[in-house]
Design a protein around this motif. Structure first.
Motif, short mmCIF file in Angstrom:
data_model
loop_
_atom_site.label_atom_id
_atom_site.label_comp_id
_atom_site.label_asym_id
_atom_site.label_seq_id
_atom_site.Cartn_x
_atom_site.Cartn_y
_atom_site.Cartn_z
N VAL A 48 0.82 -1.20 0.00
CA VAL A 48 0.00 0.00 0.00
C VAL A 48 0.87 1.26 0.00
O VAL A 48 1.81 1.36 0.79
CB VAL A 48 -0.90 0.01 1.26
N ILE A 49 0.56 2.21 -0.88
CA ILE A 49 1.26 3.49 -0.87
C ILE A 49 0.86 4.24 0.39
O ILE A 49 -0.33 4.42 0.67
CB ILE A 49 0.90 4.33 -2.12
N LEU A 50 1.86 4.65 1.17
CA LEU A 50 1.58 5.25 2.48
C LEU A 50 0.81 6.56 2.36
O LEU A 50 -0.13 6.81 3.11
CB LEU A 50 2.91 5.45 3.22
N ASP A 202 13.20 -5.03 6.68
CA ASP A 202 12.68 -6.21 7.39
C ASP A 202 11.86 -5.84 8.62
O ASP A 202 12.12 -4.84 9.29
CB ASP A 202 13.83 -7.12 7.80
N ARG A 203 10.89 -6.68 8.88
CA ARG A 203 10.00 -6.51 10.03
C ARG A 203 10.76 -6.38 11.35
O ARG A 203 10.32 -5.67 12.25
CB ARG A 203 9.03 -7.70 10.09
N SER A 204 11.89 -7.06 11.47
CA SER A 204 12.64 -7.02 12.75
C SER A 204 13.08 -5.59 13.09
O SER A 204 13.23 -5.26 14.27
CB SER A 204 13.85 -7.95 12.68
N GLU A 239 2.22 -3.24 12.00
CA GLU A 239 1.10 -3.86 12.71
C GLU A 239 0.16 -2.87 13.39
O GLU A 239 -0.92 -3.25 13.83
CB GLU A 239 1.62 -4.87 13.74
N ASP A 240 0.57 -1.63 13.54
CA ASP A 240 -0.30 -0.68 14.26
C ASP A 240 -0.09 0.75 13.78
O ASP A 240 0.86 1.06 13.09
CB ASP A 240 -0.04 -0.77 15.77
N GLN A 256 3.50 -2.64 4.16
CA GLN A 256 2.88 -3.94 4.10
C GLN A 256 2.77 -4.40 5.54
O GLN A 256 3.67 -4.15 6.34
CB GLN A 256 3.82 -4.89 3.33
N GLY A 257 1.68 -5.06 5.88
CA GLY A 257 1.59 -5.54 7.26
C GLY A 257 0.16 -5.76 7.69
O GLY A 257 -0.78 -5.35 7.01
N TYR A 258 0.02 -6.43 8.84
CA TYR A 258 -1.30 -6.79 9.34
C TYR A 258 -2.17 -5.56 9.60
O TYR A 258 -3.39 -5.65 9.57
CB TYR A 258 -1.18 -7.61 10.63
N PHE A 259 -1.54 -4.40 9.88
CA PHE A 259 -2.35 -3.22 10.16
C PHE A 259 -3.27 -2.90 8.98
O PHE A 259 -4.45 -2.61 9.18
CB PHE A 259 -1.47 -2.00 10.45
#
Ligand code: C2E
Ligand code: MG
Ligand code: MG
Ligand code: MG
Length: 288
Positions: A48-50, A202-204, A239-240, A256-259
């Motif tokens: 998604v484009i922010l 990366d997510r980390s 995520e949030d 990209q992410g669960y949010f």
């Protein structure tokens, strides 16, 4: 093919080691699932484009419904497949299926690219670029319909063949993304040696933005640097809202992410995009 693989695998099944035995069983079952084209499928996670909140692409992620063990996550079977030639068949399956699904999107008037994850071993196969390009064009698609996410960038750089393959694919017109940036032994200097359009942080690194000021400094500086080097930047694992706010502040391009959304079936992705087209998704899921 998968049958030969099974024969090879059973030749080693004398091993007493439990992990090894488990891995061999997994490989056998995976070869079986591939052969029968059952239990293996793709889910898609929107990119998604922010700034506009528009979906500009979707990543294909492999799923395996094991006949007796239930759902097995890719982290649990892809590394095992990587250690054998089964990864070739698995990747071929992912490419062929991605092409089919991308075509189904086109039939609905949806023209976003599908991203596919490709590891160093795949890139190092002889004629991998030609094979991928053949599957794409044979399926009636163009290179701009597919984006390639490079896993294990460090290992790609250590292989002349793999690196040449990534370069060839980019020349053919495939967009190249470097996945999991900031993990492993990633040496910043490697960016100068591999061509890429998009860097996926990366997510980390992203998951610590909320809690840790040092992480904020690292991510903000990384995004600045990557922009100066003319890359588009994607943050994975958002995520949030709080994390999103930091990324907005740092002018990250894509999230990209669960949010925003977890990986989903193609059908759900299509209805999400249809809703977006009808102006029903001008905001994030929590309403802001
Ligand atoms: P990846 O390419 O870095 O994919 C991102 C992973 O993070 C995916 O896990 C995704 O479901 C998960 N994820 C996305 N958003 C969030 C979030 O907000 N929070 C959390 N906690 N997780 C999130 P998945 O699908 O389990 O895939 C794991 C890895 O397996 C992938 O990492 C990729 O390296 C590999 N993989 C998946 N599909 C394929 C494939 O078709 N081929 C190959 N070679 N590797 C694949
Ligand atoms: Mg990926
Ligand atoms: Mg990633
Ligand atoms: Mg990752």
């Amino acid at each position: 093919d998968a049958i030969d693989e099974r024969v090879t695998i059973s030749a080693y099944s004398e091993s007493k080691d439990a992990t090894r035995k488990f891995n061999l069983n997994i490989l056998n079952d995976l070869a079986e699932s591939l052969n029968q084209q059952r239990g293996l499928y793709l889910v898609f996670q929107p990119k998604v484009i922010l700034s506009t909140r528009k979906i500009i692409g979707a990543e294909a992620l492999l799923r395996w419904q094991h006949p007796t063990l239930g759902e097995i996550q890719p982290d649990a079977f892809i590394p095992i497949a990587e250690s054998t030639s089964l990864i070739k068949l698995l990747t071929e399956f992912v490419i062929a299926r991605s092409v089919l699904e991308a075509k189904r999107l086109r039939q609905q008037g949806i023209n976003i690219p599908i991203s596919i994850n490709i590891s160093a071993n795949n890139f190092a196969e002889p004629d991998f670029a030609e094979k991928l390009d053949y599957l794409v064009r044979d399926g009636g698609l163009q290179p701009q319909d597919i984006e390639i996410e490079c896993l294990e960038t460090q290992r790609i750089l250590e292989s002349t063949e793999a690196l040449a393959c990534v370069k060839a694919l980019r020349q053919m017109g495939y967009a190249i993304a470097l996945d999991d940036f900031g993990t492993g032994y990633s040496n910043l200097n490697y960016l100068r040696n591999i061509p890429a359009d998009l860097i996926k942080i990366d997510r980390s690194l992203i998951e610590n933005l909320k809690s840790d000021n040092d992480s904020r400094i690292i991510v903000e500086s990384l995004i600045k640097m990557l922009h100066m080097l003319n890359y588009a930047v994607l943050a994975e694992g958002v995520e949030d809202r709080e994390t999103l706010k930091y990324l907005e502040q740092y002018q990250c391009d894509i999230i990209q992410g669960y949010f925003y959304s977890p990986p989903m079936t193609l059908e759900r992705l299509m209805s999400l995009i249809a809703a977006e087209k009808n102006g029903m998704l001008a905001s994030y899921p929590d309403g802001d």
